[in-house]
Write an enzyme that holds these catalytic residues in place. Sequence first.
Site, PDB file in Angstrom:
ATOM      1  N   HIS A   1       0.418  -1.221   0.233  1.00 43.81           N
ATOM      2  CA  HIS A   1       0.182  -0.106   0.293  1.00 43.81           C
ATOM      3  C   HIS A   1       0.536   1.430  -0.043  1.00 43.81           C
ATOM      4  O   HIS A   1       2.287   1.051   0.223  1.00 43.81           O
ATOM      5  CB  HIS A   1      -1.113  -0.100   1.582  1.00 43.81           C
ATOM      6  CG  HIS A   1      -2.287  -0.883   1.157  1.00 43.81           C
ATOM      7  ND1 HIS A   1      -3.019  -1.228   2.133  1.00 43.81           N
ATOM      8  CD2 HIS A   1      -2.367  -2.313   0.015  1.00 43.81           C
ATOM      9  CE1 HIS A   1      -3.968  -2.145   1.713  1.00 43.81           C
ATOM     10  NE2 HIS A   1      -3.169  -2.948   0.570  1.00 43.81           N
TER      11      HIS A   1
ATOM     12  N   GLU B   1       1.042   3.722   1.911  1.00 39.72           N
ATOM     13  CA  GLU B   1       2.220   4.387   2.925  1.00 39.72           C
ATOM     14  C   GLU B   1       3.324   3.545   3.468  1.00 39.72           C
ATOM     15  O   GLU B   1       4.917   3.835   4.073  1.00 39.72           O
ATOM     16  CB  GLU B   1       1.114   4.200   4.229  1.00 39.72           C
ATOM     17  CG  GLU B   1      -0.100   4.585   4.642  1.00 39.72           C
ATOM     18  CD  GLU B   1      -1.557   3.995   3.959  1.00 39.72           C
ATOM     19  OE1 GLU B   1      -2.446   4.363   4.666  1.00 39.72           O
ATOM     20  OE2 GLU B   1      -1.250   3.232   3.042  1.00 39.72           O
TER      21      GLU B   1
ATOM     22  N   CYS C   1      -5.444   1.527   6.196  1.00 38.96           N
ATOM     23  CA  CYS C   1      -6.543   0.202   6.648  1.00 38.96           C
ATOM     24  C   CYS C   1      -5.923   0.360   8.517  1.00 38.96           C
ATOM     25  O   CYS C   1      -4.846   0.363   8.642  1.00 38.96           O
ATOM     26  CB  CYS C   1      -5.838  -0.450   5.940  1.00 38.96           C
ATOM     27  SG  CYS C   1      -4.593  -1.062   5.505  1.00 38.96           S
TER      28      CYS C   1
ATOM     29  N   CYS D   1      -2.013  -0.504   7.898  1.00 35.16           N
ATOM     30  CA  CYS D   1      -0.785   0.916   7.376  1.00 35.16           C
ATOM     31  C   CYS D   1      -1.237   1.678   8.531  1.00 35.16           C
ATOM     32  O   CYS D   1      -0.227   2.870   8.991  1.00 35.16           O
ATOM     33  CB  CYS D   1      -1.510   1.134   5.940  1.00 35.16           C
ATOM     34  SG  CYS D   1      -1.533   0.450   4.798  1.00 35.16           S
TER      35      CYS D   1
ATOM     36  N   ALA E   1     -25.084   8.175 -35.168  1.00 35.66           N
ATOM     37  CA  ALA E   1     -24.924   6.700 -36.897  1.00 35.66           C
ATOM     38  C   ALA E   1     -25.781   7.510 -37.579  1.00 35.66           C
ATOM     39  O   ALA E   1     -26.967   8.980 -37.436  1.00 35.66           O
ATOM     40  CB  ALA E   1     -25.047   5.535 -36.457  1.00 35.66           C
TER      41      ALA E   1
ATOM     42  N   ASP F   1     -20.503  -3.158 -35.439  1.00 37.32           N
ATOM     43  CA  ASP F   1     -19.107  -3.012 -35.777  1.00 37.32           C
ATOM     44  C   ASP F   1     -17.629  -4.337 -35.752  1.00 37.32           C
ATOM     45  O   ASP F   1     -16.836  -3.536 -36.167  1.00 37.32           O
ATOM     46  CB  ASP F   1     -18.587  -1.856 -34.751  1.00 37.32           C
ATOM     47  CG  ASP F   1     -19.800  -1.126 -35.199  1.00 37.32           C
ATOM     48  OD1 ASP F   1     -20.408  -0.324 -36.153  1.00 37.32           O
ATOM     49  OD2 ASP F   1     -20.140   0.192 -33.942  1.00 37.32           O
TER      50      ASP F   1
ATOM     51  N   LEU G   1     -28.807   0.355 -26.090  1.00 35.38           N
ATOM     52  CA  LEU G   1     -28.509  -0.294 -24.804  1.00 35.38           C
ATOM     53  C   LEU G   1     -28.225   0.658 -23.656  1.00 35.38           C
ATOM     54  O   LEU G   1     -28.371   0.518 -22.691  1.00 35.38           O
ATOM     55  CB  LEU G   1     -27.487  -1.121 -25.143  1.00 35.38           C
ATOM     56  CG  LEU G   1     -26.612  -2.015 -23.661  1.00 35.38           C
ATOM     57  CD1 LEU G   1     -27.358  -2.703 -22.773  1.00 35.38           C
ATOM     58  CD2 LEU G   1     -24.625  -2.654 -24.238  1.00 35.38           C
TER      59      LEU G   1
END
Length: 382
Positions: A56, A58, A84, A93, A171, A209, A304
């Site tokens: 991490h 630290e 943490c 940490c 498009a 595509d 979508l």
Amino acid sequence: MSTLAAIEDERWMRQALSLAESVMYLTAPNPRVACLIVRDGRLLAQGATQAVGGLHAEAVALRQAAEQGIGLAGTTVYVTLEPCSHYGRTPPCADALIAAKPARVVIAMCDPNPLVGGQGVAKLRAAGIDVVAMVCTPEALAINPGFVARMVRKTPWVWLKLAASLDGRIALNNGESQWITGPAARADGHHWRARSCVVLTGSGTVKADDPQLNVRHVDTERPPIKAIIDTRLEIDENARVFDGGKVWIFTCRPDSDKAARLAQRNAQVILMPPSGAGVDLPAVMRWLGEHNINEVHVEAGSRLSGALLQAQCVDELLVYMAPVLLGEGMGMVRMDALASLAQAQRFEFIDTQSVSPDIRLRARHLERWNTLLQAVQPGDIG
């Protein structure tokens, strides 16, 4: 705290945030974090979180200081996320900082992980270390919205990329879309692919595509997973998306034979519940959250894109607009008609940038953003 001290804290924290951005493409599913060790206005050591399983931020900074024979007496440690306080892949940490005994620790935002959630701050203060929290908090959150979203609401942060003309066309009526925007905009879009955990599209886009959906123009050790919404599992097994990288296909149609063949192409078929005529998109987002996905980059067709918006799955819009008018053509999103403007989804513009000859607009769903912001700056920690 004096005004001068607050200004100095902000200056150093902004430098730490810049360092955290340097590991933008590396740390997921862990957050992007940086740590600076400063004394008397001079930077002594620094570090940023490494890939999963690595140190991490630290720990990197403390190791650098130790290698140079630098003690932390009288220092201020600037860290972009609360240290943490629990054992995971690495030791806490917070404990490492307590052992090093700096005079102060300045934190940009609290860790929303339930295993931390203020305990790191509490440990440091209990050990007699002065802790200043909530310095540059919105900027820190902007580097890690996906990690925070996954901790707070159990789903990733989702942005929807759109490339359109000034009159909102993606498009022509005949489907031609390559290219509305220029090379600079397309290259910029690959940064957003690279920082994401998943690049998501629909089977219609794959069919029309045949995209690769990979990251180009950006060096990354952790390419995103490709994901496809394919309600009827109709995808061509020879599509270019199957290039050896991991692919997730979300469908409502079981087909064990096709799933087995796709598995040989490093593709996993995931059965999802139906919703209307398609896949239950909120269920997909919950599945992604359960599988440690922080950020999702969507590049899809209007159907979508509209479905994701209607399902309340989009947190941010990333819109590239070209200075061209196309007239009749395909709109950016296909959504049901609204009965009133009160039903409209509203976003807040947060950034406008030139990617000549085009512009990039970013707009954020303000309510969802504020929910995350509140989670990383609780009122009882300051």
